[in-house]
Design an enzyme around this catalytic site. Structure first.
Site, PDB file in Angstrom:
ATOM      1  N   SER A   9       0.726  -1.114   0.164  1.00 16.41           N
ATOM      2  CA  SER A   9      -0.058  -0.288   0.202  1.00 16.41           C
ATOM      3  C   SER A   9       0.885   1.310   0.292  1.00 16.41           C
ATOM      4  O   SER A   9       0.227   2.369   0.076  1.00 16.41           O
ATOM      5  CB  SER A   9      -1.058   0.019   1.187  1.00 16.41           C
ATOM      6  OG  SER A   9      -0.100   0.104   2.423  1.00 16.41           O
ATOM      7  N   GLY A  10       2.222   1.319   0.052  1.00 10.29           N
ATOM      8  CA  GLY A  10       3.094   2.334  -0.023  1.00 10.29           C
ATOM      9  C   GLY A  10       2.883   3.185  -1.379  1.00 10.29           C
ATOM     10  O   GLY A  10       2.288   2.514  -2.514  1.00 10.29           O
ATOM     11  N   ARG A  11       3.807   4.139  -1.643  1.00  8.28           N
ATOM     12  CA  ARG A  11       3.870   4.735  -2.705  1.00  8.28           C
ATOM     13  C   ARG A  11       4.280   4.235  -3.921  1.00  8.28           C
ATOM     14  O   ARG A  11       3.477   3.980  -5.021  1.00  8.28           O
ATOM     15  CB  ARG A  11       4.669   6.196  -2.552  1.00  8.28           C
ATOM     16  CG  ARG A  11       3.814   7.203  -1.739  1.00  8.28           C
ATOM     17  CD  ARG A  11       4.901   8.427  -1.507  1.00  8.28           C
ATOM     18  NE  ARG A  11       5.756   8.086  -0.359  1.00  8.28           N
ATOM     19  CZ  ARG A  11       5.650   8.308   0.998  1.00  8.28           C
ATOM     20  NH1 ARG A  11       4.457   9.085   1.134  1.00  8.28           N
ATOM     21  NH2 ARG A  11       6.579   7.723   1.918  1.00  8.28           N
ATOM     22  N   MET A  12       5.322   3.570  -3.670  1.00  6.85           N
ATOM     23  CA  MET A  12       5.862   2.663  -4.913  1.00  6.85           C
ATOM     24  C   MET A  12       5.180   1.449  -5.209  1.00  6.85           C
ATOM     25  O   MET A  12       4.696   1.114  -6.258  1.00  6.85           O
ATOM     26  CB  MET A  12       7.451   2.106  -4.538  1.00  6.85           C
ATOM     27  CG  MET A  12       8.541   3.439  -4.923  1.00  6.85           C
ATOM     28  SD  MET A  12       8.057   3.813  -6.661  1.00  6.85           S
ATOM     29  CE  MET A  12       8.572   2.483  -7.502  1.00  6.85           C
ATOM     30  N   GLY A  71      14.014  -2.782  -4.379  1.00  2.15           N
ATOM     31  CA  GLY A  71      14.185  -1.594  -4.425  1.00  2.15           C
ATOM     32  C   GLY A  71      14.464  -0.592  -3.061  1.00  2.15           C
ATOM     33  O   GLY A  71      14.640   0.416  -3.081  1.00  2.15           O
ATOM     34  N   ASN A  97      18.086   2.324  -7.511  1.00  2.00           N
ATOM     35  CA  ASN A  97      17.658   3.345  -8.222  1.00  2.00           C
ATOM     36  C   ASN A  97      17.025   2.339  -9.558  1.00  2.00           C
ATOM     37  O   ASN A  97      17.828   2.276 -10.235  1.00  2.00           O
ATOM     38  CB  ASN A  97      18.176   4.561  -8.717  1.00  2.00           C
ATOM     39  CG  ASN A  97      17.332   5.508  -9.054  1.00  2.00           C
ATOM     40  OD1 ASN A  97      16.606   5.476 -10.285  1.00  2.00           O
ATOM     41  ND2 ASN A  97      17.400   6.679  -8.513  1.00  2.00           N
ATOM     42  N   PHE A  98      15.979   2.286  -9.995  1.00  2.00           N
ATOM     43  CA  PHE A  98      15.300   1.598 -11.148  1.00  2.00           C
ATOM     44  C   PHE A  98      14.989   2.381 -12.333  1.00  2.00           C
ATOM     45  O   PHE A  98      14.360   2.104 -13.040  1.00  2.00           O
ATOM     46  CB  PHE A  98      14.099   0.614 -10.743  1.00  2.00           C
ATOM     47  CG  PHE A  98      14.591  -0.396 -10.082  1.00  2.00           C
ATOM     48  CD1 PHE A  98      14.732  -1.859 -10.724  1.00  2.00           C
ATOM     49  CD2 PHE A  98      14.547  -0.706  -8.818  1.00  2.00           C
ATOM     50  CE1 PHE A  98      15.043  -2.989 -10.348  1.00  2.00           C
ATOM     51  CE2 PHE A  98      14.933  -1.886  -7.996  1.00  2.00           C
ATOM     52  CZ  PHE A  98      15.272  -3.180  -8.867  1.00  2.00           C
ATOM     53  N   HIS A 128      14.562  15.032  -2.035  1.00  2.00           N
ATOM     54  CA  HIS A 128      13.425  14.049  -1.952  1.00  2.00           C
ATOM     55  C   HIS A 128      12.157  14.584  -1.379  1.00  2.00           C
ATOM     56  O   HIS A 128      12.461  15.319  -0.430  1.00  2.00           O
ATOM     57  CB  HIS A 128      13.585  12.590  -1.681  1.00  2.00           C
ATOM     58  CG  HIS A 128      14.580  11.703  -2.522  1.00  2.00           C
ATOM     59  ND1 HIS A 128      15.937  11.742  -2.781  1.00  2.00           N
ATOM     60  CD2 HIS A 128      13.823  10.853  -3.463  1.00  2.00           C
ATOM     61  CE1 HIS A 128      16.225  10.876  -3.591  1.00  2.00           C
ATOM     62  NE2 HIS A 128      15.351  10.379  -4.031  1.00  2.00           N
ATOM     63  N   LYS A 132      10.569  10.888   2.809  1.00  2.00           N
ATOM     64  CA  LYS A 132      11.429   9.842   2.600  1.00  2.00           C
ATOM     65  C   LYS A 132      12.502   9.740   3.991  1.00  2.00           C
ATOM     66  O   LYS A 132      12.723  10.693   4.429  1.00  2.00           O
ATOM     67  CB  LYS A 132      12.547  10.212   1.479  1.00  2.00           C
ATOM     68  CG  LYS A 132      13.718   9.146   1.297  1.00  2.00           C
ATOM     69  CD  LYS A 132      14.280   9.418  -0.242  1.00  2.00           C
ATOM     70  CE  LYS A 132      15.639   8.527  -0.498  1.00  2.00           C
ATOM     71  NZ  LYS A 132      14.848   7.196  -0.466  1.00  2.00           N
ATOM     72  N   GLY A 138      19.852   6.256  -1.193  1.00  2.00           N
ATOM     73  CA  GLY A 138      20.487   4.941  -1.680  1.00  2.00           C
ATOM     74  C   GLY A 138      21.211   5.337  -2.960  1.00  2.00           C
ATOM     75  O   GLY A 138      22.449   5.123  -3.142  1.00  2.00           O
TER      76      GLY A 138
HETATM   77  P1  NAD Z   1       6.176   4.273   1.668  1.00  2.00           P
HETATM   78  O1  NAD Z   1       6.347   4.786   3.021  1.00  2.00           O
HETATM   79  O2  NAD Z   1       5.208   4.843   1.009  1.00  2.00           O
HETATM   80  O3  NAD Z   1       5.750   2.655   1.760  1.00  2.00           O
HETATM   81  C1  NAD Z   1       6.244   1.752   2.521  1.00  2.00           C
HETATM   82  C2  NAD Z   1       5.349   0.607   2.560  1.00  2.00           C
HETATM   83  O4  NAD Z   1       6.123  -0.446   3.693  1.00  2.00           O
HETATM   84  C3  NAD Z   1       4.084   1.011   3.401  1.00  2.00           C
HETATM   85  O5  NAD Z   1       3.078   0.746   2.787  1.00  2.00           O
HETATM   86  C4  NAD Z   1       4.272   0.151   4.757  1.00  2.00           C
HETATM   87  O6  NAD Z   1       2.998   0.059   5.316  1.00  2.00           O
HETATM   88  C5  NAD Z   1       4.986  -1.045   4.297  1.00  2.00           C
HETATM   89  N1  NAD Z   1       5.185  -1.913   5.387  1.00  2.00           N
HETATM   90  C6  NAD Z   1       5.870  -1.465   6.608  1.00  2.00           C
HETATM   91  N2  NAD Z   1       5.911  -2.622   7.312  1.00  2.00           N
HETATM   92  C7  NAD Z   1       5.784  -3.460   6.485  1.00  2.00           C
HETATM   93  C8  NAD Z   1       5.771  -4.923   6.936  1.00  2.00           C
HETATM   94  N3  NAD Z   1       6.278  -5.641   8.177  1.00  2.00           N
HETATM   95  N4  NAD Z   1       5.507  -5.886   5.722  1.00  2.00           N
HETATM   96  C9  NAD Z   1       5.334  -5.270   4.548  1.00  2.00           C
HETATM   97  N5  NAD Z   1       5.325  -3.999   4.425  1.00  2.00           N
HETATM   98  C10 NAD Z   1       5.399  -3.083   5.371  1.00  2.00           C
HETATM   99  O7  NAD Z   1       7.671   4.220   0.738  1.00  2.00           O
HETATM  100  P2  NAD Z   1       7.794   4.180  -0.712  1.00  2.00           P
HETATM  101  O8  NAD Z   1       7.763   5.858  -1.054  1.00  2.00           O
HETATM  102  O9  NAD Z   1       6.756   3.482  -1.255  1.00  2.00           O
HETATM  103  O10 NAD Z   1       9.326   3.809  -0.769  1.00  2.00           O
HETATM  104  C11 NAD Z   1       9.470   2.356  -0.308  1.00  2.00           C
HETATM  105  C12 NAD Z   1      10.915   2.176  -0.438  1.00  2.00           C
HETATM  106  O11 NAD Z   1      11.264   2.091  -1.797  1.00  2.00           O
HETATM  107  C13 NAD Z   1      11.758   2.933   0.371  1.00  2.00           C
HETATM  108  O12 NAD Z   1      12.938   2.409   0.804  1.00  2.00           O
HETATM  109  C14 NAD Z   1      12.346   4.004  -0.786  1.00  2.00           C
HETATM  110  O13 NAD Z   1      13.488   4.606  -0.368  1.00  2.00           O
HETATM  111  C15 NAD Z   1      12.546   3.120  -1.877  1.00  2.00           C
HETATM  112  N6  NAD Z   1      12.671   3.515  -3.262  1.00  2.00           N
HETATM  113  C16 NAD Z   1      13.337   2.833  -4.189  1.00  2.00           C
HETATM  114  C17 NAD Z   1      13.248   3.346  -5.403  1.00  2.00           C
HETATM  115  C18 NAD Z   1      14.016   2.507  -6.576  1.00  2.00           C
HETATM  116  O14 NAD Z   1      14.235   3.032  -7.668  1.00  2.00           O
HETATM  117  N7  NAD Z   1      14.842   1.530  -5.735  1.00  2.00           N
HETATM  118  C19 NAD Z   1      12.515   4.366  -5.715  1.00  2.00           C
HETATM  119  C20 NAD Z   1      11.422   4.906  -4.989  1.00  2.00           C
HETATM  120  C21 NAD Z   1      11.496   4.584  -3.654  1.00  2.00           C
END
Ligand code: NAD
Length: 215
Positions: A9-12, A71, A97-98, A128, A132, A138
């Site tokens: 349910s997170g942003r990504m 990610g 970063n994807f 950001h 964040k 990262g």
């Molecule tokens: P967000 O806070 O919106 O989402 C995180 C989600 O993790 C939430 O929905 C939360 O409920 C969930 N969560 C918490 N505890 C959990 C558990 N025990 N089991 C499963 N899920 C659980 O964050 P976001 O903006 O979606 O970013 C998520 C991650 O991705 C961060 O680490 C961010 O830095 C990273 N990110 C990476 C890239 C990339 O390209 N690698 C790009 C954007 C974001």
């Protein structure tokens, strides 16, 4: 393909679901802080959650015995050891970063770094959105690792910025700036989709997104 998301349910998580649905893939496993919903066994798992969830993710992937795309940022050196261990038996794609643009930027940073001597200052800045948690990002750490010296990193957490990275190279007479800006989360979900469409054909091993782009 039938896939699962950890951090659903997170942003990504929501952005990945949107793009994967558009491409005809089926979400059959949803894990979030509230628990898990399993509709069917997934063919692969995608983790975009929190660093704190990482040990749980490793446990789930071992139980499900499916490839992993991860990610989540903020992973530690010992987390990478666990990923390498997991990758002995399964394909794992990890990237901080994807986005395609950042991976091109990495190549440019390596190139410029070859041309500048110690007389040049090199600094990295990143901005950001306010939610964040990790700082520096990262991606900033990844860019810093490409440069063979200690350097200053600057982080801003502002409003709803999706992600901006800038590397400045300056001598006393000039400055060269390499900059990337994501203006939607699709910059990342496209790379996750590309990775998901390739991962089922990969042998066990730890891959970066750059490895996938080069395939
Ligand atoms: P967000 O806070 O919106 O989402 C995180 C989600 O993790 C939430 O929905 C939360 O409920 C969930 N969560 C918490 N505890 C959990 C558990 N025990 N089991 C499963 N899920 C659980 O964050 P976001 O903006 O979606 O970013 C998520 C991650 O991705 C961060 O680490 C961010 O830095 C990273 N990110 C990476 C890239 C990339 O390209 N690698 C790009 C954007 C974001």
């Amino acid at each position: 393909m039938k896939y699962g998301i950890i951090g659903y349910s997170g942003r990504m998580g929501q952005e990945i679901k949107r793009l994967f649905s558009e491409s005809g893939h089926e979400l059959v496993y949803k894990k979030d802080e509230d628990g898990v919903e399993v509709i069917e066994t997934p063919e692969l798992l995608i983790d975009f959650s929190l660093r704190e969830v990482f040990p749980e993710t490793i446990k789930i992937v071992k139980e499900q015995e499916v490839p992993l795309i991860i990610g989540t940022t903020g992973l530690t050196v010992s987390d990478f050891e666990m990923l390498k261990d997991l990758a002995e038996d399964l394909p794992v794609i990890q990237s901080f970063n994807f986005s395609i643009g950042i991976n091109i930027l990495s190549e440019l940073v390596k190139k410029v770094n070859q041309y500048v001597d110690e007389d040049w200052d090199i600094e990295i800045s990143e901005t950001h959105h306010r939610f964040k948690k990790d700082k520096p990002s990262g991606t900033a750490i990844m860019l810093g690792d490409l440069i063979d010296r200690d350097l200053e990193m600057h982080s801003k957490r502002l409003g709803s910025e999706f992600g901006e990275h800038e590397v400045d190279f300056a001598s006393t007479g000039e400055v060269l700036t390499l900059k990337h800006r994501a203006y939607s989360r699709e910059a990342f979900s496209r790379g996750v989709l590309m990775s998901a469409e390739k991962i089922l054909d990969l042998d066990a091993g730890l891959y970066s997104f750059k490895d996938i782009l080069n395939k």
